[in-house]
Design a protein around this motif. Structure first.
Motif, PDB file in Angstrom:
ATOM      1  N   UNK A 207      11.810  -4.057  17.298  1.00 29.65           N
ATOM      2  CA  UNK A 207      11.232  -3.098  18.249  1.00 29.65           C
ATOM      3  C   UNK A 207       9.837  -3.574  18.642  1.00 29.65           C
ATOM      4  N   UNK A 208       9.189  -2.821  19.528  1.00 26.64           N
ATOM      5  CA  UNK A 208       7.833  -3.152  19.947  1.00 26.64           C
ATOM      6  C   UNK A 208       6.841  -2.178  19.327  1.00 26.64           C
ATOM      7  N   UNK A 209       5.649  -2.702  18.992  1.00 27.42           N
ATOM      8  CA  UNK A 209       4.607  -1.878  18.415  1.00 27.42           C
ATOM      9  C   UNK A 209       3.502  -2.763  17.848  1.00 27.42           C
ATOM     10  N   UNK A 210       2.528  -2.183  17.152  1.00 30.89           N
ATOM     11  CA  UNK A 210       1.465  -2.979  16.535  1.00 30.89           C
ATOM     12  C   UNK A 210       1.972  -3.680  15.285  1.00 30.89           C
ATOM     13  N   UNK A 211       1.408  -4.849  14.960  1.00 31.50           N
ATOM     14  CA  UNK A 211       1.855  -5.582  13.769  1.00 31.50           C
ATOM     15  C   UNK A 211       1.666  -4.746  12.507  1.00 31.50           C
ATOM     16  N   UNK A 212       0.735  -3.802  12.532  1.00 32.95           N
ATOM     17  CA  UNK A 212       0.518  -2.950  11.371  1.00 32.95           C
ATOM     18  C   UNK A 212       1.751  -2.109  11.036  1.00 32.95           C
ATOM     19  N   UNK A 213       2.582  -1.833  12.040  1.00 32.40           N
ATOM     20  CA  UNK A 213       3.824  -1.099  11.802  1.00 32.40           C
ATOM     21  C   UNK A 213       4.727  -1.899  10.872  1.00 32.40           C
ATOM     22  N   UNK A 214       4.786  -3.224  11.075  1.00 24.79           N
ATOM     23  CA  UNK A 214       5.536  -4.091  10.163  1.00 24.79           C
ATOM     24  C   UNK A 214       4.847  -4.189   8.809  1.00 24.79           C
ATOM     25  N   UNK A 215       3.538  -4.413   8.816  1.00 27.51           N
ATOM     26  CA  UNK A 215       2.801  -4.590   7.565  1.00 27.51           C
ATOM     27  C   UNK A 215       2.953  -3.382   6.648  1.00 27.51           C
ATOM     28  N   UNK A 216       3.100  -2.203   7.226  1.00 28.41           N
ATOM     29  CA  UNK A 216       3.195  -0.981   6.434  1.00 28.41           C
ATOM     30  C   UNK A 216       4.494  -0.906   5.629  1.00 28.41           C
ATOM     31  N   UNK A 217       5.472  -1.736   5.951  1.00 31.04           N
ATOM     32  CA  UNK A 217       6.718  -1.751   5.182  1.00 31.04           C
ATOM     33  C   UNK A 217       6.603  -2.617   3.934  1.00 31.04           C
ATOM     34  N   UNK A 218       5.609  -3.480   3.883  1.00 27.18           N
ATOM     35  CA  UNK A 218       5.462  -4.431   2.791  1.00 27.18           C
ATOM     36  C   UNK A 218       4.629  -3.832   1.656  1.00 27.18           C
ATOM     37  N   UNK A 219       4.640  -4.449   0.473  1.00 28.36           N
ATOM     38  CA  UNK A 219       3.740  -4.006  -0.599  1.00 28.36           C
ATOM     39  C   UNK A 219       2.297  -3.966  -0.103  1.00 28.36           C
ATOM     40  N   UNK A 220       1.509  -3.063  -0.675  1.00 30.13           N
ATOM     41  CA  UNK A 220       0.183  -2.779  -0.130  1.00 30.13           C
ATOM     42  C   UNK A 220      -0.745  -3.992  -0.105  1.00 30.13           C
ATOM     43  N   UNK A 221      -0.612  -4.916  -1.062  1.00 31.38           N
ATOM     44  CA  UNK A 221      -1.522  -6.068  -1.108  1.00 31.38           C
ATOM     45  C   UNK A 221      -1.282  -7.058   0.030  1.00 31.38           C
ATOM     46  N   UNK A 222      -0.132  -7.000   0.677  1.00 23.56           N
ATOM     47  CA  UNK A 222       0.213  -7.998   1.697  1.00 23.56           C
ATOM     48  C   UNK A 222      -0.749  -7.951   2.875  1.00 23.56           C
ATOM     49  N   UNK A 223      -1.087  -6.757   3.343  1.00 24.48           N
ATOM     50  CA  UNK A 223      -1.967  -6.623   4.511  1.00 24.48           C
ATOM     51  C   UNK A 223      -3.332  -7.241   4.277  1.00 24.48           C
ATOM     52  N   UNK A 224      -3.757  -7.324   3.017  1.00 18.88           N
ATOM     53  CA  UNK A 224      -5.062  -7.924   2.710  1.00 18.88           C
ATOM     54  C   UNK A 224      -5.087  -9.411   3.059  1.00 18.88           C
ATOM     55  N   UNK A 225      -3.932 -10.027   3.147  1.00 19.57           N
ATOM     56  CA  UNK A 225      -3.840 -11.466   3.424  1.00 19.57           C
ATOM     57  C   UNK A 225      -3.459 -11.760   4.877  1.00 19.57           C
ATOM     58  N   UNK A 226      -3.343 -10.694   5.696  1.00 16.79           N
ATOM     59  CA  UNK A 226      -2.960 -10.878   7.096  1.00 16.79           C
ATOM     60  C   UNK A 226      -4.221 -10.796   7.960  1.00 16.79           C
ATOM     61  N   UNK A 227      -4.649 -11.913   8.583  1.00 18.74           N
ATOM     62  CA  UNK A 227      -5.895 -11.922   9.348  1.00 18.74           C
ATOM     63  C   UNK A 227      -5.907 -10.892  10.467  1.00 18.74           C
ATOM     64  N   UNK A 228      -6.998 -10.132  10.540  1.00 19.99           N
ATOM     65  CA  UNK A 228      -7.192  -9.202  11.636  1.00 19.99           C
ATOM     66  C   UNK A 228      -6.467  -7.876  11.504  1.00 19.99           C
TER      67      UNK A 228
END
Length: 280
Positions: A207-228
């Protein structure tokens, strides 16, 4: 699936592979829900079998996979020995995929984030029109607001899910500047750890949306390693995702294994995620 339907689905997967020239002596059920994943041996194919009512979803998934394979995305590939298309047999839609033996170790947060970055870059390059994430939210909301579809959902919990889905969907969609094509449901169950590296599966939710929508499905520490990444937005998306998950679990016809547990757990996760969002 019900046992009889599961047996029919397994036979449809087996017969489809055999008809296409692939030897099958054994069928192993890998996943059983509204769709079934089967490992077929000795040809070692993963057959995804869905009721014919989900034919359009199966065709869409195959098209997404075909395009992503052309740009070397970190995704599971269709089986190269057969034509990349959905087969219809005995009331089921059948697609045949490469089987990947999963490794036993967990995927490190940094590797998960790296797979996300490569996947999102590939998705930006395939030029595919896809539904907006708010369309999926609206479908989930319809399950909550229709008491006949979710008769066992209590009034307070119905209000919680309805308010969360409505408010967060609008808030997240307000800024369209960072939107792009997404996986849609890249939780740990949809990212395989293989000898080829992490590979995303179950592409039907694109689907379309912000990358944060995908990041929110992953374990919480993952977003810390995703630039921006916008971490406040990740928190809001996580609450929204849990609300959608809960809406599906309260459907009268939901077939997720251990549904009673996930009904309770899902609502608790919604409340916890909302607390992390803070006031407003």
């Amino acid at each position: 699936m019900e046992l009889l339907q599961l047996r029919r689905a397994a036979e449809a997967g087996r017969a489809t592979a055999v008809e296409l020239g692939l030897p099958v002596d054994e069928v192993i059920v890998i996943h059983d829900s509204d769709r079934v994943a089967l490992r077929l041996l000795p040809c070692d194919v993963l057959a995804r079998v869905a009721p014919l009512g989900q034919l359009a979803d199966s065709v869409w998934e195959v098209e997404v996979a075909r395009r992503l394979a052309d740009v070397d995305a970190p995704v599971a590939e269709l089986d190269p020995r057969v034509e990349p298309r959905v087969q219809v047999r005995d009331g089921f839609a059948v697609s045949l995929w490469t089987y990947y033996e999963p490794l036993g170790s967990d995927i490190a947060p940094a590797d998960y984030a790296d797979a996300f970055q490569r996947h999102h870059a590939a998705l930006r390059g395939i030029g595919l029109e896809a539904p907006h994430f708010t369309d999926r939210v609206a479908t989930a909301l319809s399950q909550v607001t229709d008491r006949e579809k979710s008769p066992e959902l209590s009034d307070p919990d119905r209000e919680l899910l309805s308010d969360t889905l409505t408010a967060l969907s609008a808030a997240i969609a307000a800024d369209e500047s960072g939107e792009q094509l997404l996986h849609g449901e890249p939780h740990p169950g949809n990212l395989l750890n293989t000898i080829k590296g992490p590979l995303f599966i179950d592409l039907v939710t694109c689907c379309r949306g912000p990358v944060e929508f995908d990041l929110a499905h992953a374990p919480q520490d993952v977003a810390q390693h995703y630039p921006g990444a916008d971490h406040d937005l990740v928190h809001r998306c996580r609450a929204l995702n849990w609300a959608m998950f809960s809406a599906w679990r309260w459907r009268q016809d939901d077939q997720m294994p251990d549904r009673a547990h996930w009904r309770s757990q899902g609502l608790e996760e919604v409340r916890t995620a909302l607390d992390r969002c803070g006031p407003g």
